[in-house]
Design an enzyme around this catalytic site. Structure first.
Site, PDB file in Angstrom:
ATOM      1  CG  ASP A   1     -43.399  47.048  16.839  1.00 44.65           C
ATOM      2  OD1 ASP A   1     -42.559  47.198  17.751  1.00 44.65           O
ATOM      3  OD2 ASP A   1     -44.604  47.271  16.979  1.00 44.65           O
TER       4      ASP A   1
ATOM      5  CG  HIS B   1     -33.284  49.969  19.049  1.00 44.99           C
ATOM      6  ND1 HIS B   1     -34.538  49.709  18.552  1.00 44.99           N
ATOM      7  CD2 HIS B   1     -33.480  50.390  20.323  1.00 44.99           C
ATOM      8  CE1 HIS B   1     -35.448  49.967  19.483  1.00 44.99           C
ATOM      9  NE2 HIS B   1     -34.829  50.384  20.570  1.00 44.99           N
TER      10      HIS B   1
ATOM     11  CG  LEU C   1     -34.859  52.574  -2.662  1.00 45.17           C
ATOM     12  CD1 LEU C   1     -36.060  51.749  -3.095  1.00 45.17           C
ATOM     13  CD2 LEU C   1     -34.071  51.811  -1.611  1.00 45.17           C
TER      14      LEU C   1
END
Ligand code: FPP
Length: 232
Positions: free
Chosen positions: A16, A33, A127
Site C-alpha cells: 500500500d 506503481h 523462492l
C-alpha cells in the site's frame, strides 16, 4: 551458541502507498506503481537471500476494479510490460511463480503472460513467489465451495484439509507473517483462510520505500512474537 531467530515460512504483503508516494513527489500515481514494481524486485532478491521459502504479494484485488478506469488501464499496462521480463529474471534466480485469483475478467494477454510465467518457472526449487492478481479471499472460498458442491462431496467428508486443498493456495503453507505498508490496519479480503494465525505487521512506510532494511525490521519483529495458535 545462540539459536538463530525463528523465521516465517510464508510472508504475505499488502503493498500500500504507491499513490501517496507519487503524490508526495508531484508525480502521477502510475509512477508510484512503477516504483512499487522496483520494490518487488528488491524484495524477492532479499527474502530469497534470507531463506524465506514462500512470499505472496497482493497485486490487484477483486475490489480494485472500483478504481478510476485510467488508473486500472495504466496499472495493467505496467503489468503487461513487466510480467514477461520479470519472469525471465526470476527464472534465472530459481524462483517459482504462482498466480492466485480468477483469470475471468483479465485481459487475454495478461492471462497468457501469467500462464507462461507459471509454466516457465514450474520446475524451480528456490523462492515460491505467488502473485494475487484479481484475487479476493471471499471469492476464493466461494469458488472452492462451488467446486466441492459440484463434485458431490458428502457433508461428513467436508473438513478443513479438504477446503484447503480446493483453494488457490493449496500448495502453500499458512501465512506466518502478514505485512501491510502505508499505515493501514485492514485485511482487505486478502488470504482470509490462510492468515487465520498469521502475525500482523503494520508499518507507516510507503510501499516504494519498503527496502531491505524495512524487510529486516519486519522479520526481526516477527522473531520476537510468541505464537500460541490459540493455546497458552
Ligand atoms: C497500492 O497502492 C498498490 C496497488 C493497488 C497495486 C500494486 C501493484 C503493483 C506495484 C504491480 C505489481 C504487479 C505484479 C505483476 C507483481 P495505492 O495505489 O493503494 O496507494 P495509495 O493508498 O497511497 O493511494
Amino acid at each position: 551458541m545462540t539459536e538463530a531467530p525463528p523465521l516465517p515460512r510464508h510472508v504475505a504483503f499488502i503493498m500500500d502507498g504507491n499513490g501517496r508516494w507519487a503524490l508526495a513527489r508531484g508525480l502521477p500515481r502510475l509512477e508510484g506503481h512503477r516504483a512499487g514494481m522496483e520494490t518487488i524486485r528488491g524484495l524477492a532478491r532479499h527474502l530469497g537471500k534470507r531463506g524465506i521459502p514462500y512470499v505472496t504479494l497482493y497485486a490487484f484485488s477483486t475490489e480494485n476494479w472500483r478504481r478510476p478506469a485510467d488508473e486500472i488501464r495504466g496499472l495493467f499496462r505496467l503489468m503487461a510490460q513487466s510480467i514477461k521480463k520479470e519472469a525471465r529474471a526470476l527464472h534465472e534466480n530459481n524462483v517459482r511463480i504462482r498466480h492466485l485469483g480468477r483469470t475471468e475478467g483479465l485481459d487475454a494477454k495478461i492471462v497468457n503472460d501469467i500462464a507462461e510465467a507459471v509454466e516457465l518457472t514450474s520446475v524451480n526449487t528456490g523462492l515460491n513467489l505467488s502473485i494475487a492478481l484479481n484475487y479476493g479471499g471471499r471469492q476464493e472460498l466461494t469458488d472452492a465451495l462451488r467446486r466441492l458442491v459440484a463434485a458431490g462431496v458428502k457433508t461428513e467428508d467436508v473438513n478443513e484439509a479438504l477446503i484447503n486443498a480446493h483453494l488457490d493456495t493449496s500448495e502453500l503453507p499458512d501465512v506466518d507473517l502478514l505485512v501491510r505498508t502505508a499505515g493501514e490496519m485492514r485485511i482487505s479480503n486478502f488470504l482470509l483462510w490462510q492468515s487465520a494465525y498469521a502475525e500482523y505487521y503494520a508499518t507507516p512506510v510507503l510501499w516504494p520505500d519498503f527496502d531491505s532494511t524495512e524487510v529486516d525490521r519486519a522479520l526481526a519483529d516477527f522473531a520476537h512474537r510468541k505464537r500460541r495458535f490459540g493455546g497458552l
